[in-house]
Design an enzyme around this catalytic site. Sequence first.
Site, PDB file in Angstrom:
ATOM      1  N   GLY A  55       0.805  -1.207   0.000  1.00  0.00           N
ATOM      2  CA  GLY A  55       0.000   0.000   0.000  1.00  0.00           C
ATOM      3  C   GLY A  55       0.839   1.257   0.000  1.00  0.00           C
ATOM      4  N   SER A  56       0.254   2.333  -0.483  1.00  0.00           N
ATOM      5  CA  SER A  56       0.901   3.643  -0.402  1.00  0.00           C
ATOM      6  C   SER A  56       0.797   4.173   1.025  1.00  0.00           C
ATOM      7  CB  SER A  56       0.236   4.613  -1.371  1.00  0.00           C
ATOM      8  OG  SER A  56       0.420   4.204  -2.707  1.00  0.00           O
ATOM      9  N   GLY A  57       1.534   5.246   1.277  1.00  0.00           N
ATOM     10  CA  GLY A  57       1.517   5.850   2.601  1.00  0.00           C
ATOM     11  C   GLY A  57       2.756   5.569   3.417  1.00  0.00           C
ATOM     12  N   HIS A  58       3.701   4.808   2.852  1.00  0.00           N
ATOM     13  CA  HIS A  58       4.883   4.404   3.612  1.00  0.00           C
ATOM     14  C   HIS A  58       6.186   4.896   2.986  1.00  0.00           C
ATOM     15  CE1 HIS A  58       2.158   1.863   5.821  1.00  0.00           C
ATOM     16  NE2 HIS A  58       1.873   1.149   4.758  1.00  0.00           N
ATOM     17  N   ASP A 111      -1.497  -8.592   0.534  1.00  0.00           N
ATOM     18  CA  ASP A 111      -0.322  -8.657  -0.335  1.00  0.00           C
ATOM     19  C   ASP A 111       0.031 -10.110  -0.643  1.00  0.00           C
ATOM     20  OD1 ASP A 111      -0.152  -5.880  -0.245  1.00  0.00           O
ATOM     21  OD2 ASP A 111       1.209  -5.903   1.463  1.00  0.00           O
ATOM     22  N   HIS A 220       0.478   0.460  10.082  1.00  0.00           N
ATOM     23  CA  HIS A 220      -0.873   0.866   9.721  1.00  0.00           C
ATOM     24  C   HIS A 220      -1.675   1.282  10.949  1.00  0.00           C
ATOM     25  CE1 HIS A 220       0.345  -2.238   6.680  1.00  0.00           C
ATOM     26  NE2 HIS A 220       0.089  -1.211   5.902  1.00  0.00           N
TER      27      HIS A 220
END
Length: 333
Positions: A55-58, A111, A220
């Site tokens: 996921g994005s955001g990292h 994932d 998360h």
Amino acid sequence: MKKIINKPENFVDEMIEGILLAHPDKVKTPGDDRRILVRADAPVAGKVGIVTGGGSGHLPLFKGYVGRGLASGVAIGNVFSSPSSQQCFEATKAVDGGRGVLYLYGNYGGDVFNFDLAADLAELEDIETRTVLGRDDVASQPKERKHERRGVAGIFFAYKAAGAAAERGDSLEEVAAVAEDIVEHTATMGIGLSPTILPTTGEPSFDVPDGEMEVGIGIHGEPGIHRGPLETADEITERIVSALVADLEITEGDRVAVLVNGLGATPLEELYVMYRRVHQMLADRDVTIERKYVGEFATSLEMAGASISLLVLNDARLALLDAPAASPFFQEV
């Protein structure tokens, strides 16, 4: 929480567009789907490809480690969401140089599911794949269930070592073995002080009351192992390092690499205050720090907090860490 965004639903795609425009000499998209990035020279004939994703955001985690001596490609999901199996498969095809592809990503259910489906699709195209999961978060499961642990900042070491092995021409089995060896000798624990705000909802992903901290928090916002009053930098560092040393069974004379990682909103100055205490604690145990990394390597948007990772070193692991590498977010030559 104020954010510098346009429409929330366009956040990820506009971020990727910015990366492509800023770094056309290092990364490219192989087709029409910009959720797939590969190194600018992909595919590299005769070498093992390495695909990661999540996921994005990292950032810089996942997409930031695509480059020479690191990962070959990445499949990019929405914020805190898995990329699709088709995106994982398209990234696989785009980096396949004829010697197979290693899947190297964090141990999260979505994932795993989608990369496993991608592996089945790759098999139909006669592309051989292997999978190694980052699982370094010691707070997420006890040692006897370490295969179930989450993958967090320590996967950086696996990218670096596996990427170096692929660059020198190792086989797929050998590159996978290098990645697995690094994962087995890496441990990480984090501390959260304030939540991240999801762009799509404007809501915090979790809650930490004022004056409190969450030890062992996931990237998360997954619950940790202890919530209590905020401690000093030394006390926090001592909690984390003691847990990592015990988990890895580090003893006098051992050699390690240290990663002190900011989660998005913690000043670099505070990370160095933590590194200072890490160094003191390991020196007191007669443990040699061969390599150290301080900065943002795996974030969670604007979460305040930090994590510490330790990798137990030998000569082979150290040589892989020292190999040249370059991406838009990491440079070591």
